[in-house]
Design a protein around this motif. Structure first.
Motif, PDB file in Angstrom:
ATOM      1  N   ARG A   1       0.842  -1.108  -0.038  1.00  0.00           N
ATOM      2  CA  ARG A   1       0.005   0.061   0.087  1.00  0.00           C
ATOM      3  C   ARG A   1       0.974   1.075  -0.056  1.00  0.00           C
ATOM      4  O   ARG A   1       0.385   2.245  -0.989  1.00  0.00           O
ATOM      5  N   ARG A   2       1.790   1.075   0.660  1.00  0.00           N
ATOM      6  CA  ARG A   2       2.660   2.391   1.039  1.00  0.00           C
ATOM      7  C   ARG A   2       3.328   2.775  -0.497  1.00  0.00           C
ATOM      8  O   ARG A   2       3.605   3.892  -0.907  1.00  0.00           O
ATOM      9  N   MET A   3       3.727   1.685  -1.082  1.00  0.00           N
ATOM     10  CA  MET A   3       4.606   1.798  -2.427  1.00  0.00           C
ATOM     11  C   MET A   3       3.443   2.692  -3.489  1.00  0.00           C
ATOM     12  O   MET A   3       4.148   3.339  -4.254  1.00  0.00           O
ATOM     13  N   ILE A   4       2.362   2.491  -3.188  1.00  0.00           N
ATOM     14  CA  ILE A   4       1.304   3.266  -4.376  1.00  0.00           C
ATOM     15  C   ILE A   4       0.547   4.153  -3.757  1.00  0.00           C
ATOM     16  O   ILE A   4      -0.499   4.588  -4.421  1.00  0.00           O
ATOM     17  N   GLY A   5       1.011   4.681  -2.549  1.00  0.00           N
ATOM     18  CA  GLY A   5       0.420   5.776  -1.998  1.00  0.00           C
ATOM     19  C   GLY A   5      -0.899   5.772  -0.963  1.00  0.00           C
ATOM     20  O   GLY A   5      -1.690   6.821  -0.865  1.00  0.00           O
ATOM     21  N   TYR A   6      -1.079   4.715  -0.413  1.00  0.00           N
ATOM     22  CA  TYR A   6      -2.146   4.239   0.260  1.00  0.00           C
ATOM     23  C   TYR A   6      -1.764   4.084   1.753  1.00  0.00           C
ATOM     24  O   TYR A   6      -0.847   3.553   2.028  1.00  0.00           O
ATOM     25  N   LYS A   7      -2.758   4.334   2.471  1.00  0.00           N
ATOM     26  CA  LYS A   7      -2.181   4.153   4.066  1.00  0.00           C
ATOM     27  C   LYS A   7      -2.666   2.724   4.683  1.00  0.00           C
ATOM     28  O   LYS A   7      -1.813   2.178   5.085  1.00  0.00           O
ATOM     29  N   ASP A   8      -4.024   2.240   4.557  1.00  0.00           N
ATOM     30  CA  ASP A   8      -4.330   1.197   4.951  1.00  0.00           C
ATOM     31  C   ASP A   8      -5.492   0.602   4.340  1.00  0.00           C
ATOM     32  O   ASP A   8      -5.868   1.315   3.312  1.00  0.00           O
ATOM     33  N   GLU A   9      -6.473  -0.500   5.076  1.00  0.00           N
ATOM     34  CA  GLU A   9      -7.431  -0.923   4.364  1.00  0.00           C
ATOM     35  C   GLU A   9      -8.320  -0.064   4.026  1.00  0.00           C
ATOM     36  O   GLU A   9      -9.424  -0.542   3.125  1.00  0.00           O
ATOM     37  N   SER A  10      -8.562   1.106   4.908  1.00  0.00           N
ATOM     38  CA  SER A  10      -9.633   2.033   4.582  1.00  0.00           C
ATOM     39  C   SER A  10      -9.671   2.716   3.258  1.00  0.00           C
ATOM     40  O   SER A  10     -10.814   3.105   2.848  1.00  0.00           O
ATOM     41  N   ASP A  11      -8.512   2.978   2.651  1.00  0.00           N
ATOM     42  CA  ASP A  11      -8.271   3.654   1.493  1.00  0.00           C
ATOM     43  C   ASP A  11      -7.975   2.726   0.489  1.00  0.00           C
ATOM     44  O   ASP A  11      -7.904   2.860  -0.848  1.00  0.00           O
ATOM     45  N   PHE A  12      -7.483   1.623   0.799  1.00  0.00           N
ATOM     46  CA  PHE A  12      -7.282   0.284  -0.347  1.00  0.00           C
ATOM     47  C   PHE A  12      -7.734  -0.947   0.283  1.00  0.00           C
ATOM     48  O   PHE A  12      -6.974  -1.660   0.920  1.00  0.00           O
ATOM     49  N   PRO A  13      -8.993  -1.294   0.191  1.00  0.00           N
ATOM     50  CA  PRO A  13      -9.472  -2.547   0.732  1.00  0.00           C
ATOM     51  C   PRO A  13      -8.772  -3.664   0.340  1.00  0.00           C
ATOM     52  O   PRO A  13      -8.133  -3.821  -0.667  1.00  0.00           O
ATOM     53  N   ASN A  14      -9.005  -4.773   1.094  1.00  0.00           N
ATOM     54  CA  ASN A  14      -8.393  -6.040   0.757  1.00  0.00           C
ATOM     55  C   ASN A  14      -9.274  -6.782  -0.095  1.00  0.00           C
ATOM     56  O   ASN A  14     -10.136  -7.659   0.286  1.00  0.00           O
ATOM     57  N   LYS A  15      -9.487  -6.233  -1.397  1.00  0.00           N
ATOM     58  CA  LYS A  15     -10.459  -6.967  -2.253  1.00  0.00           C
ATOM     59  C   LYS A  15      -9.459  -6.729  -3.691  1.00  0.00           C
ATOM     60  O   LYS A  15      -8.756  -6.059  -4.031  1.00  0.00           O
ATOM     61  N   LEU A  16      -9.806  -7.894  -4.471  1.00  0.00           N
ATOM     62  CA  LEU A  16      -9.228  -8.168  -5.985  1.00  0.00           C
ATOM     63  C   LEU A  16      -9.440  -6.606  -6.612  1.00  0.00           C
ATOM     64  O   LEU A  16      -8.582  -6.290  -7.337  1.00  0.00           O
ATOM     65  N   SER A  17     -10.747  -6.220  -6.408  1.00  0.00           N
ATOM     66  CA  SER A  17     -10.992  -5.161  -7.300  1.00  0.00           C
ATOM     67  C   SER A  17     -10.191  -3.771  -7.047  1.00  0.00           C
ATOM     68  O   SER A  17     -10.189  -2.877  -7.918  1.00  0.00           O
ATOM     69  N   SER A  18      -9.857  -3.829  -5.934  1.00  0.00           N
ATOM     70  CA  SER A  18      -8.777  -2.697  -5.373  1.00  0.00           C
ATOM     71  C   SER A  18      -7.712  -2.392  -6.497  1.00  0.00           C
ATOM     72  O   SER A  18      -7.265  -1.698  -6.852  1.00  0.00           O
ATOM     73  N   PHE A  19      -7.128  -3.690  -7.077  1.00  0.00           N
ATOM     74  CA  PHE A  19      -6.017  -3.676  -7.644  1.00  0.00           C
ATOM     75  C   PHE A  19      -6.518  -3.601  -9.281  1.00  0.00           C
ATOM     76  O   PHE A  19      -5.733  -2.864 -10.020  1.00  0.00           O
ATOM     77  N   ILE A  20      -7.543  -4.347  -9.615  1.00  0.00           N
ATOM     78  CA  ILE A  20      -8.008  -4.509 -11.021  1.00  0.00           C
ATOM     79  C   ILE A  20      -8.468  -2.851 -11.393  1.00  0.00           C
ATOM     80  O   ILE A  20      -8.100  -2.468 -12.605  1.00  0.00           O
ATOM     81  N   ASP A  21      -9.176  -2.473 -10.737  1.00  0.00           N
ATOM     82  CA  ASP A  21      -9.570  -0.953 -11.018  1.00  0.00           C
ATOM     83  C   ASP A  21      -8.679  -0.023 -11.400  1.00  0.00           C
ATOM     84  O   ASP A  21      -8.850   0.915 -11.865  1.00  0.00           O
ATOM     85  N   ARG A  22      -7.413  -0.161 -10.901  1.00  0.00           N
ATOM     86  CA  ARG A  22      -6.631   0.677 -10.979  1.00  0.00           C
ATOM     87  C   ARG A  22      -5.238   0.457 -12.244  1.00  0.00           C
ATOM     88  O   ARG A  22      -4.251   1.053 -12.274  1.00  0.00           O
ATOM     89  N   LEU A  23      -5.379  -0.711 -12.816  1.00  0.00           N
ATOM     90  CA  LEU A  23      -4.609  -1.092 -13.890  1.00  0.00           C
ATOM     91  C   LEU A  23      -4.940  -0.121 -15.023  1.00  0.00           C
ATOM     92  O   LEU A  23      -6.177   0.251 -15.206  1.00  0.00           O
ATOM     93  N   HIS A  24      -3.998   0.133 -16.029  1.00  0.00           N
ATOM     94  CA  HIS A  24      -4.148   0.994 -17.090  1.00  0.00           C
ATOM     95  C   HIS A  24      -5.049   0.278 -18.036  1.00  0.00           C
ATOM     96  O   HIS A  24      -4.891  -1.039 -17.983  1.00  0.00           O
ATOM     97  N   ASP A  25      -5.917   0.995 -18.833  1.00  0.00           N
ATOM     98  CA  ASP A  25      -6.745   0.305 -19.615  1.00  0.00           C
ATOM     99  C   ASP A  25      -6.055  -0.453 -20.696  1.00  0.00           C
ATOM    100  O   ASP A  25      -6.546  -1.460 -21.147  1.00  0.00           O
TER     101      ASP A  25
END
Length: 452
Positions: free
Chosen positions: A49-73
């Motif tokens: 999370r720190r590598m990509i600028g997030y703090k904890d689970e509140s702003d980057f939840p433990n969900k697969l969609s957290s990752f997929i949604d931020r991939l480049h188109d």
């Protein structure tokens, strides 16, 4: 086929490898699956999370969609397909190892390299995937140094992939056939694993030879494969902690991989993880929680725990309960300042610490209040009398920088004098005797206590 453990203790893993991950510019993540290959949990490490600028689970939840949604188109479909193809390839031939652009929270899109290793059951279905995430944006942008960057990246991946083997030992055990499949193992276990004996006998032999004597019996019961299936009925995991001869504290963990119709495991994954450093840290934290910072004596919390122990267990016949109080401490604080009062408190501590006779083998001194201390000793009345005389001899000789002298009131209750009383009643008598001593001191000095 390479198998790795489903990580059921992510917090411990992060504590052990987080610094190395940050030094290498990498972040770990892991996911688990049920027997049907369906995703059941996702865990993004704090380093990730720190590598990509997030703090904890509140702003980057433990969900697969957290990752997929931020991939480049341009990369999303390719990366997602590769991930699921690797997970669903029961032959374990498809490797999840790729590069893509990812939207960070603080630096826009950046290039990353990701790799994952999948642990599988005997039928090929996935148990878990453990992966690592490396920032390669600078390398991508510096075309003239791509070759050097690739070599560095390869070395980092080699180190990071080796971290996936985070366990001291890991074995898949078929409880029906008695077969053991080894995935990693400490060198001390090799001679026992190579013996031509049953899995249950191997496990017993290992525990008898690698666990310290005081933990051996409990370790043998925990790892008894003849009773394990019934003990794990309806359970997914079974864990316990022991002390090893070669490892110090270690965590032993059985994970049910396959079960019968009654919920009893037929195949288990057995892993051990060295946790000696963590246990030492826990011990330090515990000592801090029960220690008074100023004097180094045990604090009120430890005193209450000691009373509770004697409420539930027999009181030693030679127990001596003593209450100490520093006379005129409030007066000193009010007239000379709290530094002078602290000098008196530390003065008492320095005197008490000199008295090995009073402390005895099981003696303990507690600071129960500002100027109140309790000593619980295991000494004969004669031994205590010698120690008490020595104690007050030191009291009479003590001199401070801010306060000239120290005066101590004390009250004692010996178990031998009150064999029928419980620990709270002994404490009450000692306290009453202390207040009698204090009253006599003020009377001798001609001081009215209400003015102090």
């Amino acid at each position: 086929m390479i198998m790795e453990s489903n990580n059921y203790d992510e917090a411990d893993m992060v504590n052990e490898v987080e610094l190395l991950q940050e030094a290498l510019g990498s972040g770990a993540w892991n996911m688990t699956f049920d027997q049907n290959g369906e995703l059941t949990s996702v865990n993004w490490s704090q380093v990730f999370r720190r590598m990509i600028g997030y703090k904890d689970e509140s702003d980057f939840p433990n969900k697969l969609s957290s990752f997929i949604d931020r991939l480049h188109d341009d990369d999303r479909e390719r990366v997602v397909n590769l991930y699921w193809n690797a997970v669903k390839d029961y032959t374990d031939r498809t490797v999840y190892d790729t590069e893509y652009k990812f939207l960070t929270n603080n630096r826009g899109y950046r290039w990353f390299h990701a790799a994952g290793r999948i642990a599988r059951r005997e039928n090929g279905s996935p148990i878990s995937i453990v992966g690592f995430f490396i920032d390669i944006d600078d390398k991508k942008k510096l075309e003239e140094s791509l070759k050097a960057a690739d070599e560095e990246k390869t070395e980092q991946l080699r180190i990071l992939k080796s971290l996936a083997d985070m366990y001291y030992s890991m074995h898949l055990i078929n409880l029906r056939t008695g077969n053991i499949t080894e995935y990693s193992s400490g060198t001390e276990l090799r001679e026992f694993l190579d013996k031509k004996i049953s899995a249950a006998e191997k496990m017993r032999l290992i525990m008898e030879n690698v666990v310290v004597p005081q933990f051996r019996e409990s370790a043998l019961k925990f790892t008894d494969l003849t009773t394990l299936s019934e003990r794990m009925r309806g359970l997914k995991t079974l864990s316990s902690e022991f002390v090893g001869i070669y490892t110090g504290w270690f965590l032993a963990n059985f994970i049910a991989v396959e079960t019968d119709n009654e919920g009893c495991p037929t195949v288990v994954l057995f892993s051990t993880q060295v946790i000696d450093e963590r246990k030492q840290q826990e011990h330090v934290l515990f000592l801090r929680s029960v220690t008074d910072d100023m004097t180094g004596f045990l604090n009120r919390r430890a005193y209450e725990a000691q009373l509770e122990y004697y409420r539930r267990n027999p009181i030693p016949e030679n127990l001596v309960f003593t209450v100490f109080d520093i006379n005129q401490l409030k007066h000193v604080n009010d007239t000379l300042g709290h530094a002078a009062g602290d000098e008196l408190i530390c003065g008492f501590a320095s005197i008490a610490n000199k008295l090995k006779m009073l402390q005895g083998k099981n003696g303990k001194v507690f600071r129960t209040g500002g100027d109140e201390f309790v000593g619980i000793f295991c000494l004969t009345p004669e031994q205590y009398a010698i120690g008490e005389k020595e104690f007050f001899n030191h009291v009479s000789k003590w001199r401070g920088k801010l306060v000239k002298r120290i005066a101590i009131a004390s009250g004692t209750a010996c178990r031998s004098d009150y064999p029928d009383l419980n620990i709270d009643e002994l404490a009450k008598i000692a306290d009453q005797n202390m207040y009698t001593s204090k009253a006599e001191y003020y009377k001798r000095k001609g001081i009215e206590r209400r003015h102090i």
